[in-house]
Each structure stands twice: as structure tokens, then as C-alpha cells.
Design a protein around this motif. Structure first.
Motif, mmCIF file in Angstrom:
data_model
loop_
_atom_site.group_PDB
_atom_site.id
_atom_site.type_symbol
_atom_site.label_atom_id
_atom_site.label_comp_id
_atom_site.label_asym_id
_atom_site.label_seq_id
_atom_site.Cartn_x
_atom_site.Cartn_y
_atom_site.Cartn_z
ATOM 1 N N GLN A 184 0.820 -1.211 0.000
ATOM 2 C CA GLN A 184 0.000 0.000 0.000
ATOM 3 C C GLN A 184 0.857 1.266 0.000
ATOM 4 O O GLN A 184 0.457 2.300 -0.539
ATOM 5 N N GLU B 252 1.558 1.756 -3.508
ATOM 6 C CA GLU B 252 0.370 2.290 -4.174
ATOM 7 C C GLU B 252 0.240 3.792 -3.929
ATOM 8 O O GLU B 252 -0.176 4.546 -4.817
ATOM 9 N N ARG C 2 2.361 5.552 -6.436
ATOM 10 C CA ARG C 2 1.739 5.551 -7.766
ATOM 11 C C ARG C 2 0.602 6.560 -7.832
ATOM 12 O O ARG C 2 0.457 7.293 -8.833
#
Length: 284
Positions: free
Chosen positions: A101, A104, A107
Motif C-alpha cells: 500500500q 500504491e 503511484r
């Protein structure tokens, strides 16, 4: 409106190159689009968001996991849209304990128009404020992998939070920063260092650019003093929003206690404030 790929790449290259320039640079911390426009107009080379500034704007405490990832990235996107400068973000602890996470979050930060961001090793839990070394390392590795997979040079800053959370262990802080450097972090940051000797020790112990927090509640150093220690980047964290809050508090205290409005004499003229909200420089 999201940045186009060419503009984001331009900003990313410019931000990366700032860290290799002959002189260190100051990266001030806006907390909304309006303050981003003001700082842009003054000629700074890059901007970085502040988690505390955003938390205060939302009426919440900082450092307690009370601001979501979505709120943080929406704020960062508004800052990025308000300027032509590179924007990095305070991404707190990646908004998760899980390394995947954290990746993530990197990103999503890129999707928001950012070209850099920092990941802390703080947990947000008072009983155990800093992640164990091995867990912290896994999280930095995941952030680095996500950053390196992007189509532009995202500058990842890895933060060692010991001194901010009552753990004045310089040796462990340096150990962590050295490990984060080995994992591939681009910039290293240990907020709350107590003195210039500690700043020099950190800079001497690593080979990547070091960011130092100036304008905190502790010692006040000049940019020249920090440059002499080997610092490459200087941020000011929550100092600007706290200065703004101090001004508001003094003004409303005058109104409440004295029934007068003398503070308005020192307020920014309306026309000047309005003019500062105009766009400066090129935009996507």
C-alpha cells in the motif's frame, strides 16, 4: 486539470536536477493552492506540501492518522495545478503499514501530478511511534520500487522520525538513513535534529542529498549554516501555516478582548492579495 505527461516529466527532471546543483535550495511548504501561487510568484524553484498545514486547514490534529490518503492527494493535486513548479508531497507514512500500500501511495501521488514525495517511518501510534527497523526497510523498498517504475524521475525522500517522537538516538537515525539510501531512496531526511553537529553527522554518514527542517520550534539555523554542514535541501514544514495561525489568533484576540480592529492596518491590501492569486509562469 491533471498535468499532461510532458509537463510532469519537465517538472520531474527540474526537481531531480535541483538536488545536484552547486548550492542547496529552499523548498517552502504551501498548504493550499493560494499559498502555492504566492510562493511561485516569489521565485522559489520547487514546492512541497505540508501534512500539518493540511490537517490544520481541515480542523484536525497532525500526526494522528486523521487525514486520509485521498484528502492528502487532492490537496497535493490542487497545489500542483496552481503552479508551474515541481511539487513534492508530504505523504506521511504512506497511509498504511503494508509495504504494498505504501507503493500504491507513490503511484497515486504520481497520478496527482507530483514529482516527488516523502515516506516516514512513523506509525502514528503513540505507544509505538516508529516502525521497527526491518518493517521500515520493507516499506522504503516498496516505495522505491514504485517510484522507479514510473515514466519520469520521481524523487523519493525517506524519513527517519526518531527525533520527532522522543527517541533522540542519532546512531539509530543514521543507521536507518544509511539503509534507506542502500534501498534506493533519492533524498534522506531526519526532521527534528537537535543541533548542527547532528546535522553534520547525518550529512557525513550518507552519500545522497540530505533535507533538513528549518523554522521548527527548536534551533533556528540559516541557510548558509546548513549549507556549510552539507545540506542539499531545506524545508520549513509547518512553519508558514503556524505563522498564519499566529496572525489570525492575535487578530481575533484583539477583537475579543479590546473590541478594536487595529490588526487590519497590517493586513495585505485586497488588491495585492487578489493579484497574487493570478497564475504565474507556464502551465500545462
Amino acid at each position: 486539470m491533471p498535468l499532461n505527461a510532458a509537463d510532469q516529466h519537465r517538472r520531474a527532471v527540474a526537481f531531480r536536477d535541483l538536488h545536484a546543483a552547486p548550492d542547496p535550495f529552499v523548498i517552502p511548504n504551501p498548504w493550499d493552492a493560494g499559498t502555492a501561487r504566492i510562493l511561485t510568484s516569489l521565485g522559489f524553484a520547487a514546492l512541497a506540501t505540508t501534512s500539518a498545514g493540511l490537517a490544520f486547514t481541515l480542523g484536525r490534529r497532525d500526526g494522528a492518522n486523521l487525514v486520509s490518503r485521498a484528502e492528502t492527494l487532492a490537496n497535493a493535486a490542487a497545489v500542483a495545478e496552481a503552479t508551474h513548479l515541481p511539487v513534492s508531497a508530504d505523504l506521511e507514512n504512506g497511509f498504511a503499514a503494508d509495504p504494498d500500500q505504501v507503493g500504491e501511495t507513490i503511484r497515486l501521488a504520481a497520478d496527482a501530478g507530483l514529482v516527488g514525495g516523502s515516506i516516514e517511518d512513523a506509525t502514528g501510534r503513540p505507544e509505538s511511534p516508529v516502525f521497527p527497523f526491518d518493517v521500515a526497510m520493507e516499506r522504503v523498498v516498496a516505495a522505491v520500487e514504485a517510484a522507479k517504475a514510473l515514466p519520469f524521475p520521481f524523487v523519493l525522500t525517506a524519513r527517519a522520525e526518531n527525533f520527532l517522537y522522543g527517541i533522540p538516538d542519532l546512531d539509530d537515525t543514521i543507521r536507518r538513513l544509511q539503509a534507506y539510501e542502500a534501498a534506493g531512496a533519492d533524498v534522506l531526511y531526519a526532521p527534528g535534529l537537535p543541533d548542527l553537529a547532528a546535522v553534520r553527522a547525518v550529512c557525513a554518514a550518507v552519500g545522497r542529498p540530505v533535507n533538513v527542517l528549518a523554522g521548527g520550534t527548536g534551533p533556528t539555523w540559516t541557510a548558509a549554516e546548513l549549507a556549510a554542514c552539507g545540506v542539499r535541501r531545506i524545508s520549513i514544514g509547518s512553519a508558514l501555516p503556524r505563522a498564519a495561525l499566529a496572525t489570525v489568533l492575535a487578530a481575533v484576540t484583539e477583537i475579543k478582548e479590546q473590541g478594536s480592529f487595529g490588526f487590519a492596518r497590517d493586513a495585505l491590501p485586497y488588491k495585492q492579495a487578489n493579484a497574487l492569486m493570478e497564475a504565474h509562469g507556464e502551465h500545462a
